[in-house]
Motif scaffolding. Structure first.
Motif, PDB file in Angstrom:
ATOM      1  N   ALA A  35       0.402   6.925   4.051  1.00  0.00           N
ATOM      2  CA  ALA A  35      -0.889   6.231   4.052  1.00  0.00           C
ATOM      3  C   ALA A  35      -0.930   5.191   2.935  1.00  0.00           C
ATOM      4  O   ALA A  35      -1.394   4.064   3.144  1.00  0.00           O
ATOM      5  CB  ALA A  35      -2.036   7.231   3.900  1.00  0.00           C
ATOM      6  N   ALA A  36      -0.429   5.559   1.785  1.00  0.00           N
ATOM      7  CA  ALA A  36      -0.405   4.608   0.666  1.00  0.00           C
ATOM      8  C   ALA A  36       0.442   3.392   1.000  1.00  0.00           C
ATOM      9  O   ALA A  36       0.060   2.252   0.692  1.00  0.00           O
ATOM     10  CB  ALA A  36       0.116   5.305  -0.596  1.00  0.00           C
ATOM     11  N   ASP A  37       1.567   3.613   1.649  1.00  0.00           N
ATOM     12  CA  ASP A  37       2.439   2.494   2.031  1.00  0.00           C
ATOM     13  C   ASP A  37       1.722   1.526   2.970  1.00  0.00           C
ATOM     14  O   ASP A  37       1.817   0.309   2.809  1.00  0.00           O
ATOM     15  CB  ASP A  37       3.716   3.006   2.707  1.00  0.00           C
ATOM     16  CG  ASP A  37       4.634   3.756   1.765  1.00  0.00           C
ATOM     17  OD1 ASP A  37       4.481   3.629   0.526  1.00  0.00           O
ATOM     18  OD2 ASP A  37       5.519   4.480   2.268  1.00  0.00           O
ATOM     19  N   ILE A  38       1.009   2.060   3.949  1.00  0.00           N
ATOM     20  CA  ILE A  38       0.316   1.201   4.914  1.00  0.00           C
ATOM     21  C   ILE A  38      -0.835   0.457   4.250  1.00  0.00           C
ATOM     22  O   ILE A  38      -1.020  -0.747   4.478  1.00  0.00           O
ATOM     23  CB  ILE A  38      -0.144   2.016   6.134  1.00  0.00           C
ATOM     24  CG1 ILE A  38       1.097   2.385   6.960  1.00  0.00           C
ATOM     25  CG2 ILE A  38      -1.161   1.241   6.969  1.00  0.00           C
ATOM     26  CD1 ILE A  38       0.837   3.326   8.094  1.00  0.00           C
ATOM     27  N   LEU A  39      -1.599   1.137   3.416  1.00  0.00           N
ATOM     28  CA  LEU A  39      -2.678   0.449   2.708  1.00  0.00           C
ATOM     29  C   LEU A  39      -2.109  -0.680   1.853  1.00  0.00           C
ATOM     30  O   LEU A  39      -2.672  -1.784   1.812  1.00  0.00           O
ATOM     31  CB  LEU A  39      -3.478   1.434   1.853  1.00  0.00           C
ATOM     32  CG  LEU A  39      -4.297   2.464   2.625  1.00  0.00           C
ATOM     33  CD1 LEU A  39      -4.907   3.473   1.673  1.00  0.00           C
ATOM     34  CD2 LEU A  39      -5.364   1.802   3.479  1.00  0.00           C
ATOM     35  N   SER A  40      -0.992  -0.420   1.198  1.00  0.00           N
ATOM     36  CA  SER A  40      -0.332  -1.474   0.409  1.00  0.00           C
ATOM     37  C   SER A  40       0.091  -2.637   1.290  1.00  0.00           C
ATOM     38  O   SER A  40      -0.117  -3.804   0.936  1.00  0.00           O
ATOM     39  CB  SER A  40       0.900  -0.923  -0.313  1.00  0.00           C
ATOM     40  OG  SER A  40       0.536  -0.040  -1.327  1.00  0.00           O
ATOM     41  N   ASP A  41       0.686  -2.331   2.440  1.00  0.00           N
ATOM     42  CA  ASP A  41       1.131  -3.379   3.364  1.00  0.00           C
ATOM     43  C   ASP A  41      -0.017  -4.289   3.784  1.00  0.00           C
ATOM     44  O   ASP A  41       0.175  -5.484   3.987  1.00  0.00           O
ATOM     45  CB  ASP A  41       1.772  -2.772   4.618  1.00  0.00           C
ATOM     46  CG  ASP A  41       3.128  -2.146   4.349  1.00  0.00           C
ATOM     47  OD1 ASP A  41       3.714  -2.392   3.267  1.00  0.00           O
ATOM     48  OD2 ASP A  41       3.606  -1.400   5.224  1.00  0.00           O
ATOM     49  N   TYR A  42      -1.198  -3.719   3.941  1.00  0.00           N
ATOM     50  CA  TYR A  42      -2.361  -4.504   4.355  1.00  0.00           C
ATOM     51  C   TYR A  42      -3.110  -5.121   3.173  1.00  0.00           C
ATOM     52  O   TYR A  42      -4.119  -5.796   3.371  1.00  0.00           O
ATOM     53  CB  TYR A  42      -3.312  -3.645   5.195  1.00  0.00           C
ATOM     54  CG  TYR A  42      -2.908  -3.585   6.645  1.00  0.00           C
ATOM     55  CD1 TYR A  42      -3.360  -4.535   7.555  1.00  0.00           C
ATOM     56  CD2 TYR A  42      -2.060  -2.589   7.111  1.00  0.00           C
ATOM     57  CE1 TYR A  42      -2.981  -4.496   8.881  1.00  0.00           C
ATOM     58  CE2 TYR A  42      -1.682  -2.540   8.439  1.00  0.00           C
ATOM     59  CZ  TYR A  42      -2.135  -3.498   9.315  1.00  0.00           C
ATOM     60  OH  TYR A  42      -1.763  -3.469  10.635  1.00  0.00           O
TER      61      TYR A  42
END
Length: 168
Positions: free
Chosen positions: A20-27
């Motif tokens: 989840a942290a990775d995806i939030l960072s990506d966005y």
């Protein structure tokens, strides 16, 4: 842009929650990650939830296994959207956590994703934040189009490989 919070009941949830942290960072969504237990640190979990709006949060992701009361405890203390991630952490393979997450009483909703579904939790959080952020919404639309193009390219590759089969 409002922030997202990722709260996990134990640091043992980190391998799942990190997706989840990775995806939030990506966005490009700002976020914080914390460990609060609904049972071992109820005051701190409640304080975090009660002050989340004033601290600039727009959505909270709460991950927990076993009794999985964390998402409900957070939701009971805020009107922000709360997304529960049931974690596979017991002999019941996460079913206990799933049922604890989805069986909320009327008036205290918790959105729930699949067992260990951190990626979808983050994407749902992004969608919630995108309601009031045109740039984030445009990014989601673009990513969906790319995903569709990828699937259609795979379809073309497979169709070419096997061709049209004739039945006898």
């Amino acid at each position: 842009m409002k922030k997202a919070a990722i709260i996990m009941g134990s640091d043992s949830d980190l391998p799942v929650v990190s997706k989840a942290a990775d995806i939030l960072s990506d966005y490009g969504v700002p976020f914080e990650v914390h460990v609060f237990s609904a049972h071992r640190t109820p005051e701190q979990a409640g304080d975090f939830a009660r002050s989340a709006i004033d601290n600039g949060f727009g959505v909270i992701i709460a991950a927990a296994g076993k009794a999985a009361h964390l998402a409900g405890a957070i939701a009971a203390n805020t009107v922000l959207p709360v997304i529960g991630i049931p974690i596979k952490a017991s002999a019941l393979e996460g079913m206990d956590a799933l049922l604890s997450t989805v069986q909320m009483p009327a008036g205290i909703p918790v959105a729930a994703v699949a067992i260990d579904g951190a990626a979808n939790a983050a994407l749902l959080a992004v969608q919630i934040l995108a309601v009031s952020d045109a740039d984030l919404s445009a990014r989601l639309i673009s990513e969906r189009k790319k995903a569709a193009e990828t699937v259609l390219e795979k379809d073309r590759e497979i169709s070419e490989r096997f061709g049209r089969q004739q039945s006898v």
